[in-house]
Scaffold this motif. Structure first.
Motif, short mmCIF file in Angstrom:
data_model
loop_
_atom_site.label_atom_id
_atom_site.label_comp_id
_atom_site.label_asym_id
_atom_site.label_seq_id
_atom_site.Cartn_x
_atom_site.Cartn_y
_atom_site.Cartn_z
N ARG A 27 10.78 -8.59 6.78
CA ARG A 27 10.15 -8.22 5.51
C ARG A 27 10.03 -6.71 5.36
O ARG A 27 10.15 -6.18 4.26
CB ARG A 27 8.79 -8.90 5.37
N SER A 30 13.39 -5.66 4.30
CA SER A 30 13.56 -6.02 2.89
C SER A 30 12.83 -5.02 1.99
O SER A 30 13.33 -4.66 0.92
CB SER A 30 13.05 -7.44 2.64
N ARG A 31 11.66 -4.59 2.41
CA ARG A 31 10.89 -3.59 1.66
C ARG A 31 11.70 -2.30 1.53
O ARG A 31 11.78 -1.72 0.44
CB ARG A 31 9.56 -3.33 2.36
N GLN A 32 12.31 -1.87 2.62
CA GLN A 32 13.11 -0.65 2.59
C GLN A 32 14.34 -0.81 1.70
O GLN A 32 14.72 0.11 0.98
CB GLN A 32 13.50 -0.23 4.00
N THR A 34 14.57 -2.83 -0.89
CA THR A 34 14.09 -2.85 -2.27
C THR A 34 13.85 -1.43 -2.77
O THR A 34 14.23 -1.08 -3.89
CB THR A 34 12.79 -3.68 -2.40
N TRP A 71 8.71 -6.34 -3.98
CA TRP A 71 8.07 -5.50 -2.96
C TRP A 71 6.65 -5.98 -2.68
O TRP A 71 6.24 -6.10 -1.52
CB TRP A 71 8.05 -4.04 -3.43
N ASN A 74 6.46 -9.08 -0.50
CA ASN A 74 6.66 -8.75 0.91
C ASN A 74 5.41 -8.13 1.52
O ASN A 74 5.03 -8.46 2.64
CB ASN A 74 7.85 -7.83 1.10
N GLU A 75 4.77 -7.21 0.81
CA GLU A 75 3.57 -6.56 1.34
C GLU A 75 2.46 -7.58 1.60
O GLU A 75 1.80 -7.53 2.64
CB GLU A 75 3.06 -5.49 0.37
N GLU A 117 1.23 2.91 2.52
CA GLU A 117 2.50 2.30 2.09
C GLU A 117 2.43 1.78 0.66
O GLU A 117 3.43 1.76 -0.04
CB GLU A 117 2.97 1.21 3.06
N ILE A 121 5.17 3.63 -1.88
CA ILE A 121 6.20 2.83 -2.53
C ILE A 121 5.82 2.52 -3.97
O ILE A 121 6.63 2.67 -4.89
CB ILE A 121 6.50 1.56 -1.72
#
Length: 173
Positions: A27, A30-32, A34, A71, A74-75, A117, A121
């Motif tokens: 995850r 995946s965040r990075q 996105t 995003w 995922n967080e 974070e 983001i």
């Protein structure tokens, strides 16, 4: 480790811990990704939109909102997984303890109650949305499609602010 268990085997707790930590890492990756897609799209829409006109520029904030929803998901899941590991898998008998140690030490960096974070983001999403709206406003011609997109864009920025607040509250677990 349990003395009755043959060497080299894992308990269900160890396997669940390993699986959940791997999910957190997926995850985070995946965040990075996105964020990379959002920045690439922002550059493309702002660059092409400057020459193509306000409509192209005003499309980006809506796309950014949709990326931000992914995003945020995922967080929230990362926070939930970390809380589960801390509350149900770690303990003195397990030998695991990073999540507990981390939460007790307050190692998560916060600025005015916001996890760093979420600010970084989410801030990138909002900043690129505002840039697109500003450049689109500069080239605004007053057509009905432009007005509709402008209204939707302002709503998208506000929705993203609400989404960031939701993620912030969920990170307090």
């Amino acid at each position: 480790m349990n003395a009755n268990r043959p060497e080299g085997t894992q308990s269900n707790r160890d396997m669940e811990y390993s699986s959940l930590r791997a999910e957190v890492l997926r995850r985070i990756d995946s965040r990075q990704q996105t964020l990379s897609v959002a920045l690439t799209l922002a550059g493309a829409f702002l660059g092409l939109g400057w020459n193509a006109g306000a409509v192209v520029l005003l499309l980006y904030p809506l796309i950014a909102l949709l990326l931000a929803v992914g995003w945020a998901q995922n967080e929230v899941f990362i926070t939930q997984i970390n809380a589960y590991i801390r509350d149900y898998l770690e303990g003195s008998e397990s030998g695991l303890g990073w999540q507990t140690f981390s939460s007790q030490r307050g190692s998560e960096i916060r600025i005015m109650g916001w996890p760093i974070e979420v600010l970084s983001i989410g801030g990138i999403f909002i900043l690129t949305q505002i840039m697109a709206i500003g450049l689109g406003g500069y080239q605004f011609g007053g057509g009905s499609i432009q007005w509709i997109l402008l209204i939707l864009d302002v709503a998208a920025v506000l929705a993203l602010g609400g989404l960031m607040e939701y993620v912030r509250r969920r990170s307090l677990v």
